[in-house]
Design a protein around this motif. Structure first.
Motif, PDB file in Angstrom:
ATOM      1  N   ASP A 171       0.824  -1.211   0.000  1.00  0.00           N
ATOM      2  CA  ASP A 171       0.000   0.000   0.000  1.00  0.00           C
ATOM      3  C   ASP A 171       0.861   1.264   0.000  1.00  0.00           C
ATOM      4  O   ASP A 171       0.587   2.207  -0.744  1.00  0.00           O
ATOM      5  N   ALA A 172       1.895   1.278   0.816  1.00  0.00           N
ATOM      6  CA  ALA A 172       2.759   2.462   0.914  1.00  0.00           C
ATOM      7  C   ALA A 172       3.505   2.717  -0.389  1.00  0.00           C
ATOM      8  O   ALA A 172       3.562   3.854  -0.873  1.00  0.00           O
TER       9      ALA A 172
ATOM     10  N   ALA B 157       2.713   1.505  -3.423  1.00  0.00           N
ATOM     11  CA  ALA B 157       1.744   1.784  -4.486  1.00  0.00           C
ATOM     12  C   ALA B 157       1.291   3.233  -4.429  1.00  0.00           C
ATOM     13  O   ALA B 157       1.124   3.883  -5.473  1.00  0.00           O
ATOM     14  N   GLU B 158       1.108   3.759  -3.223  1.00  0.00           N
ATOM     15  CA  GLU B 158       0.720   5.166  -3.069  1.00  0.00           C
ATOM     16  C   GLU B 158       1.807   6.079  -3.626  1.00  0.00           C
ATOM     17  O   GLU B 158       1.520   7.078  -4.294  1.00  0.00           O
ATOM     18  N   MET B 159       3.063   5.736  -3.376  1.00  0.00           N
ATOM     19  CA  MET B 159       4.185   6.534  -3.900  1.00  0.00           C
ATOM     20  C   MET B 159       4.199   6.488  -5.427  1.00  0.00           C
ATOM     21  O   MET B 159       4.330   7.526  -6.082  1.00  0.00           O
TER      22      MET B 159
ATOM     23  N   SER C  27       1.683   5.900  -7.398  1.00  0.00           N
ATOM     24  CA  SER C  27       0.506   6.626  -7.880  1.00  0.00           C
ATOM     25  C   SER C  27       0.758   8.123  -7.897  1.00  0.00           C
ATOM     26  O   SER C  27       0.306   8.825  -8.805  1.00  0.00           O
ATOM     27  N   SER C  28       1.474   8.621  -6.898  1.00  0.00           N
ATOM     28  CA  SER C  28       1.769  10.058  -6.869  1.00  0.00           C
ATOM     29  C   SER C  28       2.806  10.438  -7.926  1.00  0.00           C
ATOM     30  O   SER C  28       2.784  11.554  -8.438  1.00  0.00           O
TER      31      SER C  28
ATOM     32  N   ASP D 131      -3.641   4.074 -12.456  1.00  0.00           N
ATOM     33  CA  ASP D 131      -4.499   3.727 -11.334  1.00  0.00           C
ATOM     34  C   ASP D 131      -4.109   2.322 -10.878  1.00  0.00           C
ATOM     35  O   ASP D 131      -4.358   1.347 -11.598  1.00  0.00           O
TER      36      ASP D 131
ATOM     37  N   GLU E  26      -4.565  -0.885  -8.649  1.00  0.00           N
ATOM     38  CA  GLU E  26      -5.550  -1.601  -7.859  1.00  0.00           C
ATOM     39  C   GLU E  26      -4.945  -2.904  -7.385  1.00  0.00           C
ATOM     40  O   GLU E  26      -4.202  -3.549  -8.102  1.00  0.00           O
ATOM     41  N   SER E  27      -5.292  -3.308  -6.166  1.00  0.00           N
ATOM     42  CA  SER E  27      -4.767  -4.575  -5.659  1.00  0.00           C
ATOM     43  C   SER E  27      -5.696  -5.715  -5.960  1.00  0.00           C
ATOM     44  O   SER E  27      -6.810  -5.564  -6.342  1.00  0.00           O
TER      45      SER E  27
END
Length: 69
Positions: free
Chosen positions: A52-53, A55-57, A59-60, A66, A68-69
């Motif tokens: 999650d951490a 993937a968020e990086m 994505s930014s 986009d 998605e898991s």
């Protein structure tokens, strides 16, 4: 295909995909090699919290993706 790379807390991560463009499957790989190793060794990130951490990086860093898991 390597889509993007980043470094978080001293660890290198790669976002890789099975297609260069369009919808496809992607994985986040973590460099687990030691600094003295001649070759890099990557493992698939499977830990949900780490995934999650990172993937968020990614994505930014990539406005048009986009994840998605």
């Amino acid at each position: 295909f390597v889509v993007e790379q980043t470094r978080i807390n001293g660890v290198n991560y790669l976002l890789v995909a099975d297609q260069e463009e369009g919808d496809g499957n992607a994985l986040i790989l973590k460099d687990t090699s030691l600094p003295e190793d001649e070759e890099s060794l990557y493992e698939i990130v499977t830990d949900d919290e780490e995934m999650d951490a990172v993937a968020e990086m990614f994505s930014s860093l990539l406005d048009d993706i986009d994840l998605e898991s």
